[in-house]
Design a protein around this motif. Structure first.
Motif, short mmCIF file in Angstrom:
data_model
loop_
_atom_site.label_atom_id
_atom_site.label_comp_id
_atom_site.label_asym_id
_atom_site.label_seq_id
_atom_site.Cartn_x
_atom_site.Cartn_y
_atom_site.Cartn_z
N ALA A 64 -58.29 -118.14 -49.64
CA ALA A 64 -58.29 -119.38 -50.41
C ALA A 64 -59.19 -120.43 -49.79
CB ALA A 64 -56.86 -119.93 -50.54
N ALA A 65 -59.17 -120.52 -48.47
CA ALA A 65 -60.03 -121.49 -47.78
C ALA A 65 -61.50 -121.12 -47.93
CB ALA A 65 -59.66 -121.56 -46.29
N VAL A 66 -61.80 -119.83 -47.84
CA VAL A 66 -63.18 -119.37 -48.00
C VAL A 66 -63.66 -119.65 -49.42
CG1 VAL A 66 -64.68 -117.35 -47.99
CG2 VAL A 66 -62.94 -117.60 -46.23
N ALA A 67 -62.79 -119.41 -50.41
CA ALA A 67 -63.17 -119.66 -51.80
C ALA A 67 -63.41 -121.14 -52.05
CB ALA A 67 -62.07 -119.15 -52.73
N THR A 68 -62.59 -121.99 -51.44
CA THR A 68 -62.76 -123.43 -51.61
C THR A 68 -64.08 -123.89 -50.98
OG1 THR A 68 -60.36 -123.73 -51.52
CG2 THR A 68 -61.70 -125.70 -51.22
N ALA A 69 -64.41 -123.33 -49.82
CA ALA A 69 -65.68 -123.66 -49.16
C ALA A 69 -66.87 -123.21 -50.02
CB ALA A 69 -65.74 -123.01 -47.78
N ALA A 70 -66.74 -122.05 -50.64
CA ALA A 70 -67.81 -121.55 -51.51
C ALA A 70 -67.99 -122.46 -52.72
CB ALA A 70 -67.50 -120.12 -51.96
N HIS A 71 -66.86 -122.96 -53.25
CA HIS A 71 -66.92 -123.89 -54.39
C HIS A 71 -67.64 -125.17 -54.00
CE1 HIS A 71 -65.78 -125.89 -58.06
NE2 HIS A 71 -65.10 -126.81 -57.41
N LEU A 72 -67.36 -125.66 -52.80
CA LEU A 72 -68.02 -126.86 -52.30
C LEU A 72 -69.53 -126.63 -52.17
CD1 LEU A 72 -68.05 -129.68 -51.02
CD2 LEU A 72 -67.44 -128.62 -48.85
N GLU A 73 -69.91 -125.45 -51.67
CA GLU A 73 -71.34 -125.15 -51.51
C GLU A 73 -72.04 -125.09 -52.86
OE1 GLU A 73 -71.88 -121.70 -49.06
OE2 GLU A 73 -71.88 -122.92 -47.25
N ARG A 74 -71.34 -124.58 -53.88
CA ARG A 74 -71.94 -124.53 -55.22
C ARG A 74 -72.18 -125.94 -55.75
NH1 ARG A 74 -68.35 -120.15 -55.83
NH2 ARG A 74 -66.81 -121.47 -56.87
N LYS A 75 -71.24 -126.84 -55.49
CA LYS A 75 -71.41 -128.23 -55.91
C LYS A 75 -72.61 -128.86 -55.20
CE LYS A 75 -66.70 -129.62 -57.19
NZ LYS A 75 -65.62 -130.59 -56.91
N LEU A 76 -72.72 -128.60 -53.92
CA LEU A 76 -73.84 -129.15 -53.15
C LEU A 76 -75.17 -128.61 -53.67
CD1 LEU A 76 -72.35 -128.93 -49.55
CD2 LEU A 76 -72.98 -131.03 -50.74
N THR A 77 -75.19 -127.32 -54.01
CA THR A 77 -76.41 -126.72 -54.54
C THR A 77 -76.81 -127.38 -55.86
OG1 THR A 77 -75.90 -124.59 -53.50
CG2 THR A 77 -77.47 -124.56 -55.34
N GLY A 78 -75.82 -127.63 -56.72
CA GLY A 78 -76.11 -128.29 -58.00
C GLY A 78 -76.64 -129.69 -57.81
N LEU A 79 -76.07 -130.42 -56.86
CA LEU A 79 -76.52 -131.78 -56.61
C LEU A 79 -77.92 -131.78 -56.01
CD1 LEU A 79 -75.73 -134.73 -56.81
CD2 LEU A 79 -74.62 -134.55 -54.58
N ARG A 80 -78.20 -130.83 -55.12
CA ARG A 80 -79.54 -130.73 -54.53
C ARG A 80 -80.56 -130.41 -55.62
NH1 ARG A 80 -82.31 -132.81 -50.95
NH2 ARG A 80 -80.68 -132.43 -49.38
N ARG A 81 -80.21 -129.53 -56.54
CA ARG A 81 -81.11 -129.17 -57.64
C ARG A 81 -81.42 -130.39 -58.50
NH1 ARG A 81 -78.17 -125.40 -59.77
NH2 ARG A 81 -78.91 -123.81 -58.34
N ALA A 82 -80.37 -131.19 -58.75
CA ALA A 82 -80.57 -132.39 -59.57
C ALA A 82 -81.48 -133.39 -58.86
CB ALA A 82 -79.22 -133.04 -59.87
N LEU A 83 -81.30 -133.55 -57.54
CA LEU A 83 -82.15 -134.46 -56.78
C LEU A 83 -83.60 -133.98 -56.79
CD1 LEU A 83 -80.18 -135.54 -53.58
CD2 LEU A 83 -81.21 -137.03 -55.29
N ASP A 84 -83.80 -132.68 -56.62
CA ASP A 84 -85.16 -132.13 -56.61
C ASP A 84 -85.85 -132.36 -57.96
OD1 ASP A 84 -84.79 -131.29 -54.05
OD2 ASP A 84 -84.37 -129.20 -54.56
N ALA A 85 -85.05 -132.28 -59.04
CA ALA A 85 -85.61 -132.48 -60.38
C ALA A 85 -86.05 -133.92 -60.62
CB ALA A 85 -84.58 -132.07 -61.44
#
Length: 227
Positions: free
Chosen positions: A190-211
Motif C-alpha cells: 500500500a505504501a509503495v502504491a501510494t508513492a507511485a501515485h504521488l510520482e504520477r502526479k508529479l509527472t503530470g505537473l512537470r508535463r504541464a510546466l514543460d508545456a
C-alpha cells in the motif's frame, strides 16, 4: 516553517493511547487522541490526518465499523488506516481488517520500532502530497491571473515558471529518494502504491510546466487534476 502532520490514535483504553504516544513521539508530529469510534469520526470532520491507528476491539462502535464510516466519506476515504488488535483471530479476522480498508493489520504486542517505521512512511507520503498540492495551487493562481504580488511589481512569466520548476524539482528529488527507500526496505504494498501515485502526479505537473515554456503552445488547461 513546515506544518506538522496529524496522526489520529483511536483506542478506548487510556494506557494504550499513552503507549502509542510514547512510541510515536520521536516522529515529532501532532498526535490526536480519540477514545471511541464516534470521537474519531468527529475529529475527522474538521482535521486532515496523515494516518489513523485504529484499535479493533472497542465497546459500541468497534474498529471495523469505524473504518467503514471513514471509507464512506469522500473527505476521509483515502486516509491510510492501520488496525491494532490485542487478539489474533486468524486469517479470517485479518482478512476482515483489509476488507474494511486497512493498509496494515498489526497484532499486539507489536515491535515499537516497526510500528514507528510504518507510520513514518505514511507521514512522509502525506507531506509530499501536501507540497505537491501547494505547488499546483500556486501555479494555477498565477496562470489564471490571480497575481501574487512581490513588492511593487509582479514577477515576469518566465521568471515565475523558472521558480515553479525549481520548486517542483525539489519535490521530485524528495519523492524519488522516498521511492528508493521503500524499495530498499521492502515496504508494504500500500505504501509503495501510494508513492507511485504521488510520482504520477508529479509527472503530470512537470508535463504541464514543460508545456508552458515559451514556444511549447501550452495553456492553463494543460494542468493536471490534483484530486
Amino acid at each position: 516553517m513546515v506544518q506538522k502532520a496529524k496522526i489520529l490514535l483511536v483506542d478506548d483504553r487510556p494506557e494504550n493511547l499513552l503507549a502509542l504516544e510514547a512510541i510515536l513521539s520521536a516522529l515529532d508530529q501532532t498526535l490526536v487522541r480519540a477514545s471511541s469510534g464516534e470521537e474519531a469520526l468527529k475529529a475527522l470532520l474538521t482535521d486532515d490526518f496523515a494516518v489513523i491507528l485504529l484499535d479493533v476491539q472497542m465497546p459500541g462502535m468497534d474498529g471495523f465499523e469505524t473504518a467503514a464510516h471513514i471509507k464512506r466519506r469522500e473527505r476521509t476515504r483515502d486516509i491510510p488506516i492501520i488496525f491494532l488488535t490485542a487478539i489474533n483471530h486468524g486469517p479470517h479476522h485479518t482478512f476482515r481488517g483489509y476488507a474494511a480498508g486497512a493498509v496494515d493489520y498489526i497484532s499486539k504486542p507489536f515491535d515499537p520500532w516497526v510500528l514507528r517505521a510504518k507510520v513514518s512512511v505514511f507521514v512522509e507520503l502525506y507531506m509530499k502530497n501536501c507540497q505537491l498540492r501547494e505547488q499546483a495551487a500556486l501555479l494555477r493562481l498565477q496562470l489564471e491571473g490571480g497575481g501574487v504580488h512581490r513588492g511593487a511589481e509582479e514577477k515576469e512569466p518566465a521568471g515565475l515558471l523558472a521558480e515553479l520548476s525549481a520548486r517542483l524539482a525539489a519535490v521530485e528529488e524528495q519523492a524519488e529518494a522516498l521511492s528508493k527507500q521503500l524499495d530498499d526496505e521492502s515496504a508494504d504494498a500500500a505504501a509503495v502504491a501510494t508513492a507511485a501515485h504521488l510520482e504520477r502526479k508529479l509527472t503530470g505537473l512537470r508535463r504541464a510546466l514543460d508545456a508552458l515554456e515559451p514556444g511549447a503552445g501550452g495553456s492553463a488547461a494543460a494542468l493536471p487534476s490534483q484530486g
